[in-house]
Structure formats: structure tokens, C-alpha cells
Scaffold this motif. Structure first.
Motif, PDB file in Angstrom:
ATOM      1  N   VAL A  81       0.837  -1.203   0.000  1.00  0.00           N
ATOM      2  CA  VAL A  81       0.000   0.000   0.000  1.00  0.00           C
ATOM      3  C   VAL A  81       0.872   1.254   0.000  1.00  0.00           C
ATOM      4  O   VAL A  81       0.592   2.223  -0.716  1.00  0.00           O
ATOM      5  CB  VAL A  81      -0.951   0.004   1.204  1.00  0.00           C
ATOM      6  CG1 VAL A  81      -1.710   1.325   1.292  1.00  0.00           C
ATOM      7  CG2 VAL A  81      -1.940  -1.152   1.114  1.00  0.00           C
ATOM      8  N   GLY A  97      -7.304  -1.137  -0.562  1.00  0.00           N
ATOM      9  CA  GLY A  97      -6.312  -2.108  -0.117  1.00  0.00           C
ATOM     10  C   GLY A  97      -6.967  -3.396   0.346  1.00  0.00           C
ATOM     11  O   GLY A  97      -7.843  -3.379   1.207  1.00  0.00           O
ATOM     12  N   THR A 107      -4.873  -1.396   4.989  1.00  0.00           N
ATOM     13  CA  THR A 107      -5.806  -2.018   4.058  1.00  0.00           C
ATOM     14  C   THR A 107      -7.235  -1.889   4.571  1.00  0.00           C
ATOM     15  O   THR A 107      -7.476  -1.643   5.755  1.00  0.00           O
ATOM     16  CB  THR A 107      -5.459  -3.499   3.835  1.00  0.00           C
ATOM     17  OG1 THR A 107      -5.478  -4.180   5.097  1.00  0.00           O
ATOM     18  CG2 THR A 107      -4.076  -3.632   3.204  1.00  0.00           C
TER      19      THR A 107
END
Length: 305
Positions: A81, A97, A107
Motif C-alpha cells: 500500500v 487495499g 488495508t
């Protein structure tokens, strides 16, 4: 035809397999899909023999990724990410994510939630949460030797062994201060739950427009974390004779010599995170870091007189 992107961690076979599945699903629904890996967002490290490793901030966008892309799905852990954020932030592409790693603090969903997540994406049923980034540059006189976007933190320290370093640090127009420590961290609010938290810095909610400076193991009781407006740029002058090493977001860095200076400021770019439910920072702190969990001795009721 709507356009979407997929960025995946090619080190993890499951991420590559899921990337193929998502591409087929979106393509069958009439989407144009561009697939790439997160490697392009990992800048690597300059070597002592070649300290200059300059890749312009806007030069990391993968081919096919542009402002017309409605979203990008990122498959991996927090490192993927972080790398993907550098790749897409200059284009303003929102990212979702999907955690295929361990912590997955950045995420939004897990693999078992993937079908519902993709359905929400295609339906446009989501919110956008913007997170501030920093632009980190290393100057030698007036020349830019190295630069990168940073979502979490910049760390400057000595290598290969930890030992005392001396820094002269200027925040905005304020008078420079001297700090003796093993190193210094400059972080965003997003990065306040990463390395700076381990170094004793405070947790800062994402929407607060500040940066923070955290000395690592300072050699003074008076040297503590400092939080200041992100409108104030920071300049760090290393005073040590040996070279130092700078690491950005844990996966990019360069050497910093005594004649160099590190300049950090809030970037004009930000990361746009796709949220499948309303952003709830305290819930994430509780689930990922255990913050604010009920105490075992908490009374169940209070009797009033």
C-alpha cells in the motif's frame, strides 16, 4: 468504458492469482483494466559509490495509470500500500487495499470479503478518505539528489550500528534546535501509528493537519516528540562527520552526507483511500493495536447513593 487498475505484490503468489481473477471479473463487466506490480513504488537505496539515486516524484506512475482511472485495487500488505500510494497519488487515483499480508493496518478488507468489496466498487458504493503525504528531498547546495513521496515517515540515522547522532533541525521560520539522539523521525498523522509510535510519539488522528518530529532514544530528558502544523516545512542538517542513511516508509532511502540537507514538507499530493464503510479510526486502533479495549476489572454497574 470505465477504467480500473490493479497493483499487486508479485512476491506473494496469492496476490498474483487474485489479481488475475479480479481482472477477469472487471473485464467481463465491461471495464478496461490495467495491471502492474508495486515494485515501481519501491525506490530502493543508493549505494556509497553512487549516492545519487534521483527519481522524480511524478516519474513513478505506471504506464496506463492516469486521472481517468476510477479506482485501483491494491493486493498485499502495508508495504505494498505504501509503494502503491507513491505510484498513484500524483494522478489522484483512489485505492482499495485488500490485505494479503500480516498487520494490514492500511488495508480496508480481507480476502474473504473480496466479492462484496468488488461489487461495492463497481456500484460506486463507497466513501473516499484523503490522507496527507510528505515530500522528502535531499539537497546538496541547490541540487536535488533524491526525492520521494512519503505516507508514513522519514527516518534519519547512522549505519550500520546505532550510535549517537547530532542534528540541527529547523521548523518553519523558527530558530533551529540541536538534537542529540540515535536518529530522528518525521511523520504524518498516518505514520503516527507506525515507527514513531514505537519510538514514543503520540497517536494522531488522520484528519489533523500536523506533522510530528520524534527523536529516537534522545540523549536528553528535554528532547521529546514535537507536533506542529503541516504548513511548516522542516529542514534537517546532519552535523556528524560520517554519512547517515535516510529511510522513507521503510522501503526507500538514500545516503545523507554532512554537506547535504533534508527538506520535508507537506506534499501537494494526497492518498485517496476507498472506504467500504464510514471511516472509524478508533475502531482500527482497537482491532489492530488493541487500543481502548475494555479493562477486565471494569465495573458492570454503578450504584448511586
Amino acid at each position: 468504458m470505465p477504467k480500473a487498475g490493479i497493483i499487486y505484490n508479485d512476491v506473494k503468489p496469492i496476490a498474483g492469482r487474485i489479481a488475475v481473477e479480479i481482472k477477469e471479473q472487471l473485464a467481463n463487466a465491461g471495464w478496461e483494466v490495467v495491471v502492474t506490480t508495486g515494485v515501481g513504488g519501491i525506490l530502493g537505496y543508493s549505494s556509497p559509490d553512487s549516492p545519487v539515486c534521483h527519481t522524480p516524484i511524478e516519474g513513478l506512475t505506471p504506464p496506463g495509470f492516469d486521472q481517468g482511472m476510477e479506482f485501483a485495487v491494491v493486493l498485499g500488505g502495508d508495504g505494498t500500500v505504501l509503494a502503491a500510494s507513491r505510484q498513484v497519488a500524483p494522478c489522484g487515483i483512489p485505492i482499495l487495499g485488500i490485505n494479503t499480508g500480516h498487520m494490514g493496518f492500511l488495508t480496508e478488507a480481507y480476502l474473504n470479503q473480496l466479492p462484496q468489496a468488488i461489487a461495492q466498487l463497481m456500484a460506486g458504493n463507497y466513501e473516499i478518505e484523503e490522507r496527507a503525504m510528505m515530500a522528502v528531498r535531499v539537497f546538496r547546495h541547490r541540487d536535488v539528489l533524491w526525492e520521494a513521496l512519503c505516507l508514513n515517515e522519514m527516518v534519519l540515522h547512522r549505519e550500520p550500528l546505532t550510535s549517537m547522532c547530532h542534528f540541527e533541525i529547523g521548523v518553519g521560520r523558527h530558530a533551529p534546535v540541536d538534537i542529540a539522539a540515535d536518529g530522528v523521525i518525521i511523520s504524518t498523522p498516518t505514520g503516527s501509528t507506525a515507527y514513531s509510535l514505537s519510538a514514543g510519539g503520540p497517536v494522531i488522528a488522520p484528519g489533523v493537519s500536523v506533522l510530528q518530529l520524534v527523536p529516537i532514544c534522545p540523549h536528553s530528558l528535554a528532547s521529546r516528540a514535537l507536533v506542529f502544523p503541516d504548513s511548516e516545512p522542516v529542514t534537517v542538517f546532519p552535523v556528524n562527520a560520517p554519512r547517515l542513511v535516510m529511510v522513507v516508509d521503510g522501503n526507500a532511502g538514500c545516503y545523507v552526507f554532512p554537506e547535504d540537507r533534508v527538506y520535508v514538507e507537506r506534499s501537494q499530493y494526497s492518498v485517496k483511500f476507498i472506504r467500504l464503510q464510514s471511516p472509524e479510526f478508533f475502531r482500527i486502533l482497537r482491532e489492530k493495536l488493541g487500543w481502548g479495549l475494555p479493562h477486565i476489572a471494569k465495573p458492570t454497574s454503578v450504584e448511586l447513593p
